[in-house]
Design an enzyme around this catalytic site. Structure first.
Site, PDB file in Angstrom:
ATOM      1  N   ASP A   1       0.918  -1.155   0.005  1.00 26.35           N
ATOM      2  CA  ASP A   1      -0.030   0.119  -0.020  1.00 26.35           C
ATOM      3  C   ASP A   1       0.719   1.167  -0.039  1.00 26.35           C
ATOM      4  OD1 ASP A   1      -2.246   1.652   0.242  1.00 26.35           O
ATOM      5  OD2 ASP A   1      -2.512   1.466   2.361  1.00 26.35           O
TER       6      ASP A   1
ATOM      7  N   ASP B   1      -3.492   2.141  -5.748  1.00 30.35           N
ATOM      8  CA  ASP B   1      -2.229   2.337  -5.103  1.00 30.35           C
ATOM      9  C   ASP B   1      -1.995   1.170  -4.002  1.00 30.35           C
ATOM     10  OD1 ASP B   1      -4.005   3.296  -2.849  1.00 30.35           O
ATOM     11  OD2 ASP B   1      -2.098   4.312  -2.016  1.00 30.35           O
ATOM     12  N   GLU B   2      -2.931   0.048  -4.103  1.00 31.55           N
ATOM     13  CA  GLU B   2      -2.842  -0.880  -3.114  1.00 31.55           C
ATOM     14  C   GLU B   2      -3.164  -2.333  -3.829  1.00 31.55           C
ATOM     15  OE1 GLU B   2      -6.017  -1.395   0.663  1.00 31.55           O
ATOM     16  OE2 GLU B   2      -6.049   0.345  -0.695  1.00 31.55           O
TER      17      GLU B   2
END
Ligand code: MG
Length: 388
Positions: free
Chosen positions: A10, A106-107
Site C-alpha cells: 500500500d 495504490d494498493e
C-alpha cells in the site's frame, strides 16, 4: 496454510507523495489533494503525513481542512499522473508474482507462494519490493506480510509510512488480542456500536462466543467475525484476469412486493457492484439481473451496452429497465440480484464522455466508503432503506 505467503502492499499518502516528488519544494510540507476541481465544497482525497499532524485526513471537507491547516498547500488531483505512476508500481509488483490482486490505484494483495526460488521468502520479497519501488519511483510503499489477506492488510497499516510488518502464525494470537474491534474487516461504525452494547471492544472480546451464538445474534456478519477475530481468513488472492463478473444478490427475510422498496434495494446493490468494479479498475458491457419468486422459480435477464460502464447510476438504470420491461415485479420477490459481466480493465474501454460526471461522484463515494466503512455513506435514494 500457516506459511507466510500473502503480501499487502500500500503506497503511503499516494497522491500527495507523487506531488511532492514532482515539485521538490513541497517535500516536508503539508500537502492536501482535493478533487479534480479543488473547491471548498469538495473533500480531501489525500493528505501528506505533514498535513495529518494537523488532523487533516482523507474524506474531510476541504473547508474544514483549511481551518485546521490554513498554511497547507492545497492542490487539485491530477489523476492521469497518478495513474501513470500506479502503472509503474504494478509493473514492479507483477515482476515478483503473477498473482497480484489490485484493490485500488495504490494498493494490492500478492500471493508469493512458489516464488521463493527466484526471489527468496515472503519477507525478502517484501523488502525487495520496497527497495525497487523507492529506487524506480522515489516513493515509499508499506508492505504487510502474513499467512492470509486479512492479517497482511492489518500488517501493512501497522507501521506506516514506509513500514514492513510481518505477522507470523505464532504472533497471531497476541496481535489479535489487543486489536480494536473496528479494525476488523466488515466492522463499520454501526456494527461496532452494536457490538459495544454487548461489551465487545477488542477482537479478544469475541473469543468467548461460540460460532452458533454469533450466527444467531448477527447472521453472516457474526460468522465472519468469529473467524476474523481469531485472525482466520481463507479468501484467495485473485488476479484481475480471473474475475469474470461482479454481482450482488440478496434474499429477503420476507418476500417483497413494494416496487419502491425493491428499487431501493436494487440501487444499494448497484452501488456495491460499482464499488467492487472501481476497486479492481474494471468496467463491463453486460448488465444482468436475477429474480426469484416465493415458489423458488428463478429468472434472469441481461442487456449489453455499447460502452463499458462501472458507475452505480448506469448499472442501476439498466437493471431497473430490465426488471420493468418483462414485468418481472408482478409477484413478490424472494431474491433480487444485479451484476456486470464482459469485463475489461479500466482505460481499455471505449470512451464514453457522458459517463464521466457519474464516475467522479462514484469515486468520491468509494473513497468515503473505504474511509468510514461501507454502510455509512449513501445517496438519498438508498435512505429509503434503514436496515443496512
Ligand atoms: Mg495507500
Amino acid at each position: 496454510m500457516a506459511k507466510l505467503h500473502i503480501l499487502h502492499a500500500d503506497m503511503d499518502a499516494f497522491f500527495s507523495a507523487v506531488e511532492q516528488r514532482e515539485t521538490p519544494e513541497l517535500k516536508g510540507k503539508a500537502v492536501i489533494i482535493g478533487g479534480v476541481n479543488l473547491s471548498n465544497r469538495g473533500v480531501v482525497s489525500t493528505a501528506s503525513y505533514e498535513a495529518r499532524k494537523f488532523g487533516v485526513h482523507s474524506a474531510m471537507p476541504i473547508a474544514q481542512a483549511k481551518k485546521l491547516c490554513p498554511k497547507g498547500v492545497y492542490l487539485p488531483a491530477r489523476h492521469s499522473l497518478y495513474k501513470e505512476t500506479s502503472q509503474d508500481i504494478f509493473k514492479i509488483l507483477k515482476k515478483y508474482t503473477p498473482l497480484v490482486e489490485k484493490l485500488s490505484i495504490d494498493e494490492a494483495f500478492l500471493d508469493v507462494n512458489g516464488c521463493e526460488r527466484l526471489y527468496g521468502d515472503a519477507v525478502e520479497i517484501a523488502a525487495q519490493i520496497k527497495e525497487e519501488v523507492k529506487r524506480k519511483t522515489e516513493l515509499t510503499i508499506s508492505v504487510g506480510v502474513s499467512v492470509n489477506k486479512f492479517l497482511a492488510k492489518l500488517a501493512s497499516d501497522f507501521e506506516k509510512p514506509d513500514g514492513l510488518t510481518v505477522i507470523r502464525a505464532d504472533d497471531i494470537k497476541s496481535f489479535m488480542y489487543s486489536l480494536d474491534i473496528n479494525k476488523i474487516w466488515g466492522v463499520g461504525e454501526v456494527f461496532a456500536a452494536k457490538l459495544a452494547e454487548e461489551g465487545v471492544y477488542k477482537a479478544r472480546d469475541i473469543w468467548p462466543y461460540s460460532l452458533e451464538e454469533l450466527k444467531d445474534k448477527f447472521g453472516k456478519a457474526g460468522v465472519k467475525l468469529f473467524f476474523l477475530s481469531r485472525g482466520m481468513d481463507n479468501r484467495e488472492v485473485k488476479s484481475q484476469g480471473e474475475i469474470k463478473s461482479v454481482s450482488h444478490e440478496e434474499t429477503f427475510v420476507d418476500n417483497i412486493s413494494n416496487q419502491d422498496k425493491l428499487f431501493a434495494y436494487l440501487f444499494k446493490m448497484s452501488e456495491k457492484v460499482s464499488f467492487r468494479l472501481h476497486s479492481n479498475s474494471l468496467k463491463g458491457t453486460t448488465i444482468f439481473i436475477k429474480v426469484r419468486y416465493a415458489d423458488f422459480s428463478t429468472f434472469s435477464r441481461q442487456k449489453s451496452l455499447k460502452v463499458a460502464v462501472n458507475s452505480s447510476e448506469e448499472i442501476y438504470q439498466t437493471a431497473k429497465k430490465l426488471l420493468a420491461n418483462d414485468n418481472l415485479l408482478k409477484k413478490p420477490l424472494r431474491l433480487l440480484g444485479v451484476g456486470v459481466s464482459n469485463l475489461c480493465q479500466e482505460g481499455q474501454e471505449q470512451l464514453n464522455l457522458f459517463a464521466e460526471a457519474d464516475d467522479q461522484l462514484d469515486q468520491t463515494i468509494d473513497k468515503l466508503k473505504r474511509k468510514y466503512g461501507f454502510n455509512k455513506i449513501s445517496r438519498a435514494r438508498k435512505l429509503y432503506l434503514n436496515d443496512d
